[in-house]
Design an enzyme around this catalytic site. Structure first.
Site, PDB file in Angstrom:
ATOM      1  N   ASP A  71      28.596  16.309 -15.735  1.00  0.00           N
ATOM      2  CA  ASP A  71      27.284  16.943 -15.793  1.00  0.00           C
ATOM      3  C   ASP A  71      26.288  15.844 -16.164  1.00  0.00           C
ATOM      4  OD1 ASP A  71      24.933  18.218 -16.382  1.00  0.00           O
ATOM      5  OD2 ASP A  71      25.833  19.755 -17.669  1.00  0.00           O
ATOM      6  N   VAL A  72      25.420  15.488 -15.227  1.00  0.00           N
ATOM      7  CA  VAL A  72      24.526  14.341 -15.450  1.00  0.00           C
ATOM      8  C   VAL A  72      23.472  14.592 -16.526  1.00  0.00           C
ATOM      9  CG1 VAL A  72      24.846  13.262 -13.198  1.00  0.00           C
ATOM     10  CG2 VAL A  72      23.051  15.001 -13.489  1.00  0.00           C
ATOM     11  N   TYR A 163       9.608  21.484 -10.171  1.00  0.00           N
ATOM     12  CA  TYR A 163      10.330  20.483  -9.369  1.00  0.00           C
ATOM     13  C   TYR A 163       9.429  19.278  -9.106  1.00  0.00           C
ATOM     14  CZ  TYR A 163      12.918  18.494  -5.412  1.00  0.00           C
ATOM     15  OH  TYR A 163      13.598  17.647  -4.570  1.00  0.00           O
ATOM     16  N   LYS A 167       9.717  15.333 -10.288  1.00  0.00           N
ATOM     17  CA  LYS A 167       9.784  14.209  -9.344  1.00  0.00           C
ATOM     18  C   LYS A 167       8.651  13.210  -9.572  1.00  0.00           C
ATOM     19  CE  LYS A 167      13.557  15.535  -7.315  1.00  0.00           C
ATOM     20  NZ  LYS A 167      14.785  14.743  -7.457  1.00  0.00           N
TER      21      LYS A 167
HETATM   22  N1  NAD Z   1      16.852  17.825   0.705  1.00  0.00           N
HETATM   23  C1  NAD Z   1      15.567  17.475   0.670  1.00  0.00           C
HETATM   24  O1  NAD Z   1      14.776  17.838   1.553  1.00  0.00           O
HETATM   25  C2  NAD Z   1      15.056  16.616  -0.464  1.00  0.00           C
HETATM   26  C3  NAD Z   1      13.714  16.185  -0.408  1.00  0.00           C
HETATM   27  C4  NAD Z   1      13.217  15.390  -1.431  1.00  0.00           C
HETATM   28  C5  NAD Z   1      14.041  15.018  -2.489  1.00  0.00           C
HETATM   29  N2  NAD Z   1      15.319  15.444  -2.526  1.00  0.00           N
HETATM   30  C6  NAD Z   1      16.140  15.033  -3.670  1.00  0.00           C
HETATM   31  O2  NAD Z   1      17.268  14.311  -3.213  1.00  0.00           O
HETATM   32  C7  NAD Z   1      18.382  14.585  -4.068  1.00  0.00           C
HETATM   33  C8  NAD Z   1      19.539  15.137  -3.247  1.00  0.00           C
HETATM   34  O3  NAD Z   1      19.081  16.296  -2.571  1.00  0.00           O
HETATM   35  P1  NAD Z   1      20.040  17.227  -1.699  1.00  0.00           P
HETATM   36  O4  NAD Z   1      19.140  18.116  -0.938  1.00  0.00           O
HETATM   37  O5  NAD Z   1      21.062  16.415  -1.018  1.00  0.00           O
HETATM   38  O6  NAD Z   1      20.712  18.094  -2.882  1.00  0.00           O
HETATM   39  P2  NAD Z   1      21.933  19.150  -2.804  1.00  0.00           P
HETATM   40  O7  NAD Z   1      21.484  20.328  -3.606  1.00  0.00           O
HETATM   41  O8  NAD Z   1      22.372  19.353  -1.411  1.00  0.00           O
HETATM   42  O9  NAD Z   1      23.085  18.387  -3.576  1.00  0.00           O
HETATM   43  C9  NAD Z   1      22.926  18.059  -4.930  1.00  0.00           C
HETATM   44  C10 NAD Z   1      24.290  17.777  -5.523  1.00  0.00           C
HETATM   45  O10 NAD Z   1      24.095  17.520  -6.927  1.00  0.00           O
HETATM   46  C11 NAD Z   1      25.125  18.213  -7.632  1.00  0.00           C
HETATM   47  N3  NAD Z   1      24.661  18.521  -8.991  1.00  0.00           N
HETATM   48  C12 NAD Z   1      23.787  19.484  -9.368  1.00  0.00           C
HETATM   49  N4  NAD Z   1      23.648  19.495 -10.703  1.00  0.00           N
HETATM   50  C13 NAD Z   1      24.437  18.503 -11.188  1.00  0.00           C
HETATM   51  C14 NAD Z   1      24.723  18.037 -12.485  1.00  0.00           C
HETATM   52  N5  NAD Z   1      24.168  18.599 -13.581  1.00  0.00           N
HETATM   53  N6  NAD Z   1      25.587  17.006 -12.630  1.00  0.00           N
HETATM   54  C15 NAD Z   1      26.167  16.438 -11.535  1.00  0.00           C
HETATM   55  N7  NAD Z   1      25.938  16.853 -10.267  1.00  0.00           N
HETATM   56  C16 NAD Z   1      25.079  17.874 -10.089  1.00  0.00           C
HETATM   57  C17 NAD Z   1      25.363  19.483  -6.823  1.00  0.00           C
HETATM   58  O11 NAD Z   1      26.627  20.066  -7.126  1.00  0.00           O
HETATM   59  C18 NAD Z   1      25.270  18.957  -5.406  1.00  0.00           C
HETATM   60  O12 NAD Z   1      26.515  18.497  -4.928  1.00  0.00           O
HETATM   61  C19 NAD Z   1      17.883  15.560  -5.131  1.00  0.00           C
HETATM   62  O13 NAD Z   1      17.484  14.839  -6.285  1.00  0.00           O
HETATM   63  C20 NAD Z   1      16.690  16.199  -4.467  1.00  0.00           C
HETATM   64  O14 NAD Z   1      15.763  16.699  -5.401  1.00  0.00           O
HETATM   65  C21 NAD Z   1      15.845  16.235  -1.534  1.00  0.00           C
END
Ligand code: NAD
Length: 271
Positions: A71-72, A163, A167
């Site tokens: 858990d990060v 959110y 960010k």
């Molecule tokens: N998908 C998008 O359009 C988008 C856009 C901008 C920024 N982001 C950012 O990029 C990153 C990845 O996004 P994504 O869409 O691939 O996310 P996702 O939700 O598909 O995957 C996130 C992963 O993080 C894991 N996770 C969640 N809480 C955790 C914790 N406490 N400890 C360890 N692992 C944990 C989840 O189990 C999951 O596998 C995130 O920080 C997100 O905010 C995503």
């Protein structure tokens, strides 16, 4: 979930790379690409099955990976996982603080606990994990951290107050960490993705009243007329983590297909 990808370089041979949240979406593709370029990848993932799945995928592709259930947001959980990485491979070279999440909730509907959770998960976690690797990087006078920010940190979007605030905080913390880490050779950068078509984003599209219309309206906010892919963001992570970016620190690389560059294509008077 996996993008077509042929590695063209070996930028991470013998480098130890931690990718948080690598069990899905952008993190999954990022872990795979680090491994394909020779990295030893430690998956820090809350979802044990998902973490095991990406590690097994990397190993079956011929790469090196370990999955750690972490858990990060939890200092003890992170410290134990970093210790396991050091026991296994001797050091850490790269940290990708990718874990994060944020379903849209309007301010009028949001509970204080939901606000606090998003700030702790997205913003707090980059401090917790970076702090755990910082002494390792400082001792060897080298290390690279890349943090997942977002275009929502600078562009107001409906439902994303907490959110987006998290960010924006990441972008600021990244710059402070960069100036504090410079004397020890620690580079710290951020990435700001636009709309990335991950399985999670697809689920959000699927629950809209008209999923196809919603999909198209989002895609057309990019001047390139499409969503980003997890691989589009992974390439940014790999560049910023690599020695090719040896003089890049304190920056925030926007990977958004031009969403935040300016006017939308339908404003072009030639149309
Ligand atoms: N998908 C998008 O359009 C988008 C856009 C901008 C920024 N982001 C950012 O990029 C990153 C990845 O996004 P994504 O869409 O691939 O996310 P996702 O939700 O598909 O995957 C996130 C992963 O993080 C894991 N996770 C969640 N809480 C955790 C914790 N406490 N400890 C360890 N692992 C944990 C989840 O189990 C999951 O596998 C995130 O920080 C997100 O905010 C995503």
């Amino acid at each position: 979930m996996t993008d077509a990808y042929t590695p063209t370089a070996s930028r991470f041979t013998d480098k130890v790379v931690i990718v948080t949240g690598a069990g899905a979406g952008i993190g999954w593709e990022t872990a795979r690409r680090f491994a394909a370029e020779g990295g030893k990848v430690a998956v820090f993932e809350l979802d044990e099955a998902a973490g095991t799945s990406i590690a097994e995928t990397i190993i079956s592709d011929g790469g090196e990976a370990i999955a750690l259930t972490v858990d990060v947001t939890d200092e003890e959980s992170v410290a134990a996982a970093v210790a396991t990485v050091v026991d296994t491979w001797g050091t850490v070279d790269v940290l990708v603080n990718n874990a994060g999440h944020g379903d849209p909730i309007y301010v009028s509907d949001m509970k204080v606990a939901e606000w606090n959770h998003l700030l702790t998960l997205n913003l707090g976690s980059i401090f917790v994990v970076s702090k755990a690797v910082w002494p390792i990087f400082a001792e060897k006078k080298k290390g690279a951290i890349v943090n997942a920010s977002s275009i929502t940190g600078s562009m107001a979007m409906f439902g994303l107050a907490a959110y987006g605030a998290s960010k924006a905080g990441i972008a600021t913390a990244t710059r402070v960490m960069a100036i504090e880490g410079g004397k020890d050779g620690i580079r710290v950068n951020a990435i700001s993705p636009g709309y990335i078509l991950t399985p999670g984003f697809q689920e959000y599209i699927d629950i809209q009243d008209d999923p196809q219309a919603f999909h198209d309206s989002m895609a057309l906010q990019s001047t390139l007329g499409r969503f980003g892919s997890p691989g589009d963001v992974a390439e940014g992570y790999l560049y910023l983590a690599s020695d090719a970016a040896g003089w890049v620190t304190g920056t925030n690389l926007v990977v958004d297909g031009g969403i935040t560059a300016g006017q939308l294509p339908d404003a072009d008077p030639r149309n």
